[in-house]
Design an enzyme around this catalytic site. Structure first.
Site, mmCIF file in Angstrom:
data_model
loop_
_atom_site.group_PDB
_atom_site.id
_atom_site.type_symbol
_atom_site.label_atom_id
_atom_site.label_comp_id
_atom_site.label_asym_id
_atom_site.label_seq_id
_atom_site.Cartn_x
_atom_site.Cartn_y
_atom_site.Cartn_z
ATOM 1 C CE LYS A 15 -36.804 -5.110 -36.299
ATOM 2 N NZ LYS A 15 -36.434 -3.709 -36.036
ATOM 3 C CB SER A 16 -43.785 -4.725 -34.849
ATOM 4 O OG SER A 16 -43.152 -3.956 -35.825
ATOM 5 N NE ARG A 45 -46.670 -1.939 -31.482
ATOM 6 C CZ ARG A 45 -45.727 -1.522 -32.335
ATOM 7 N NH1 ARG A 45 -44.617 -2.234 -32.520
ATOM 8 N NH2 ARG A 45 -45.872 -0.392 -32.997
ATOM 9 N N GLY A 93 -35.349 2.021 -33.469
ATOM 10 C CA GLY A 93 -36.275 3.154 -33.521
ATOM 11 C C GLY A 93 -37.569 2.843 -32.785
ATOM 12 C CG ASP A 147 -39.907 -1.918 -41.816
ATOM 13 O OD1 ASP A 147 -39.503 -0.746 -41.908
ATOM 14 O OD2 ASP A 147 -40.415 -2.380 -40.779
ATOM 15 C CE LYS A 191 -39.160 3.517 -41.902
ATOM 16 N NZ LYS A 191 -40.019 3.480 -40.717
ATOM 17 N NE ARG A 199 -34.064 0.173 -44.306
ATOM 18 C CZ ARG A 199 -34.815 -0.312 -43.332
ATOM 19 N NH1 ARG A 199 -36.126 -0.230 -43.421
ATOM 20 N NH2 ARG A 199 -34.260 -0.894 -42.287
ATOM 21 N NE ARG A 213 -36.694 -3.954 -41.792
ATOM 22 C CZ ARG A 213 -37.152 -4.993 -41.091
ATOM 23 N NH1 ARG A 213 -37.115 -6.204 -41.586
ATOM 24 N NH2 ARG A 213 -37.643 -4.831 -39.879
HETATM 25 C C1 S3P Z 1 -42.547 -0.124 -36.563
HETATM 26 C C2 S3P Z 1 -43.035 0.848 -37.357
HETATM 27 C C3 S3P Z 1 -42.416 1.272 -38.618
HETATM 28 C C4 S3P Z 1 -41.346 0.307 -39.098
HETATM 29 C C5 S3P Z 1 -40.502 -0.199 -37.988
HETATM 30 C C6 S3P Z 1 -41.342 -0.874 -36.928
HETATM 31 C C7 S3P Z 1 -43.266 -0.463 -35.328
HETATM 32 O O1 S3P Z 1 -41.870 2.540 -38.413
HETATM 33 O O2 S3P Z 1 -40.546 0.899 -40.089
HETATM 34 O O3 S3P Z 1 -39.567 -1.132 -38.488
HETATM 35 O O4 S3P Z 1 -43.004 -1.529 -34.742
HETATM 36 O O5 S3P Z 1 -44.126 0.329 -34.897
HETATM 37 P P1 S3P Z 1 -42.796 3.835 -38.664
HETATM 38 O O6 S3P Z 1 -44.174 3.460 -38.303
HETATM 39 O O7 S3P Z 1 -42.248 4.918 -37.801
HETATM 40 O O8 S3P Z 1 -42.652 4.092 -40.135
#
Ligand code: S3P
Length: 435
Positions: A14-15, A19, A85, A315, A342, A346, A391
């Site tokens: 996902k991250s 991007r 987020g 996570d 989160k 959590r 999650r």
């Molecule tokens: C993420 C960073 C994390 C993570 C989120 C994805 C990202 O958040 O919890 O699920 O893709 O940069 P934080 O870095 O704000 O803790």
């Protein structure tokens, strides 16, 4: 109890998919992102970059194809990032350099999460940002020419770091430096380098220098050339299956093509330390390390997770807490306060889940303690309230493999924000025996 066996692939990362959409929009030419994450969060980011001017030529489970001239345009619509987020915070950074007005919002959960952590440093770079009271979304951002900043973030957050780096791409003089208390995931830094942006990267410090070569003055975007790449499987999704297989007797599970970026693999280290039989084989390194994991049922023992490890498994704490619940001894997750911010609080939802299962657990001063019931324990049934958090719902479904009583889990629909195929993959691994 239901064992997990065979070979699976988990949902793409996902991250990296968020991007991928963003880099597709701010680079020139055609991007093919192979195996993008199909969840609602990443779809929201894809729609947002389309609203900012990228052309989405194709978008399906196999690939996303984007075309762009590398420069964003002021959106006419409000950008709705749903539950994400990462989507809202990264895009807030990006549009801070975009002349005009951009309004970003999301669902009720997202509009309760803290945004001052990005709004404050972006304002110090010159962006004008209005938020709802308490620094909550919606965010109205009047972007434009930005100036450099040397920012010390109070939280280790890749979302904060990435927001600043993406804003920094529109700087035409000066530099931005970000220092964080612990190192957070480094996907944005790796991708910037992959696309040819020089960066100075230290353990907890990163510097991006302005350059007139990077992109046109007075615009958000770059002159960089588009590139195509493959998204590896999501280690955060794999963690559910790793724990399920480690805990359920008679399991032996292979997970192929998982991303193994070292800033994301904390859960593997912790599970091994707890005694999990877990093998790793790296198969490729581009644009990030990818490999195969093999895990077998194991008798686990308690461990201490130190604050410095939390960003590498932020996570994965709910599912690791489930592993701890079936280990010998008391496991501590120290420095776990970030978990309160989160998709749900959590700390609270994890404690509630464990209590339903009949496991003693408590939190004080940022330390989450789980009193393991030992490797032979069977969890109690009942009803898990996941509070809209994907999650927690997935952790509940893995717990249901380890109880002989019915265990109801709510918010199952929210699993589709990150992994629409989760329940199908679980059925594959359990031979159709999951609840
Ligand atoms: C993420 C960073 C994390 C993570 C989120 C994805 C990202 O958040 O919890 O699920 O893709 O940069 P934080 O870095 O704000 O803790």
């Amino acid at each position: 109890m239901t064992s997990l066996r065979g070979t699976i692939r988990v949902v793409p990362d996902k991250s990296l998919t968020h991007r991928g959409a963003i880099f597709g929009a701010i680079t020139r030419g055609r991007t093919v992102l192979t195996r993008p994450n199909p969840g609602a969060d990443c779809q929201a980011t894809l729609r947002a970059v389309a609203a900012l001017g990228a052309r989405v030529v194709e978008a399906n489970e196999q690939r996303w194809v984007l075309e762009s001239d590398g420069v964003l345009s002021e959106p006419t619509q409000v950008l709705d990032l749903g539950n994400s987020g990462t989507g809202i915070r990264l895009l807030a950074g990006l549009v801070s350099g975009l002349p005009g007005l951009t309004v970003l919002t999301g669902d009720d959960s997202l509009c309760r999460r803290p945004m001052a952590r990005i709004a404050d440093p972006l304002r110090s770079m010159g962006a004008r940002i209005s938020t709802r009271e308490g620094g909550r979304a919606p965010l109205a951002i009047e972007g434009g020419a930005l100036h450099g900043v040397d920012y010390r973030s109070p939280v280790a957050s890749a979302q904060v770091k990435s927001a600043l780096l993406l804003a920094g791409l529109s700087l035409r003089e000066g530099q931005i430096t970000l220092e964080e208390p612990e190192r957070s995931r480094d996907h944005t830094e790796r991708l910037l380098r992959f696309y040819g942006v020089p960066l100075e990267v230290g353990e907890t410090r990163v510097t991006l220098r302005a350059s007139s070569d990077l992109g046109p003055a007075g615009a958000a975007g770059t002159n960089l050339s588009a590139r195509s790449w493959l998204v590896p499987g999501d280690i955060s999704a794999a963690a559910f299956f790793l724990v399920g297989a480690a805990l359920a007797p008679g399991s032996e599970l292979v997970i192929d093509d998982v991303g193994l970026n070292p800033t994301r693999t904390g859960a593997i280290d912790v599970l091994r330390r707890m005694g999990a039989e877990l093998e790793i084989e790296t198969t490729s390194e581009e644009p990030e390390p990818i490999g195969r994991l093999v895990v077998r049922s194991s008798e686990l023992r308690a461990t201490i997770v130190e604050p410095g490890e939390i960003p590498r498994l932020v996570d994965e704490v709910p599912i690791l807490a489930l592993a701890a619940a079936r280990a010998e001894g008391t496991t501590e997750f120290r420095g776990a306060q970030e978990l309160r911010h989160k998709e749900s609080d959590r700390v609270r939802t994890t404690l509630e889940l464990l209590r339903v299962l009949g496991v003693q657990a408590e939190e004080s001063e940022g330390v989450l303690r789980v009193h393991g019931r030992g490797p032979k324990a069977t969890f109690s049934g009942g009803a898990i309230r996941a509070d809209g958090d994907h999650r927690i719902a997935m952790t509940g479904l893995i717990a249901s493999l380890l109880t002989d009583e019915p265990l109801a889990v709510d918010s199952r629909d929210m699993i589709a924000t990150s992994d629409p195929g989760f329940e199908a993959t679980l059925q594959t691994a359990t031979g159709g025996a999951a609840q």
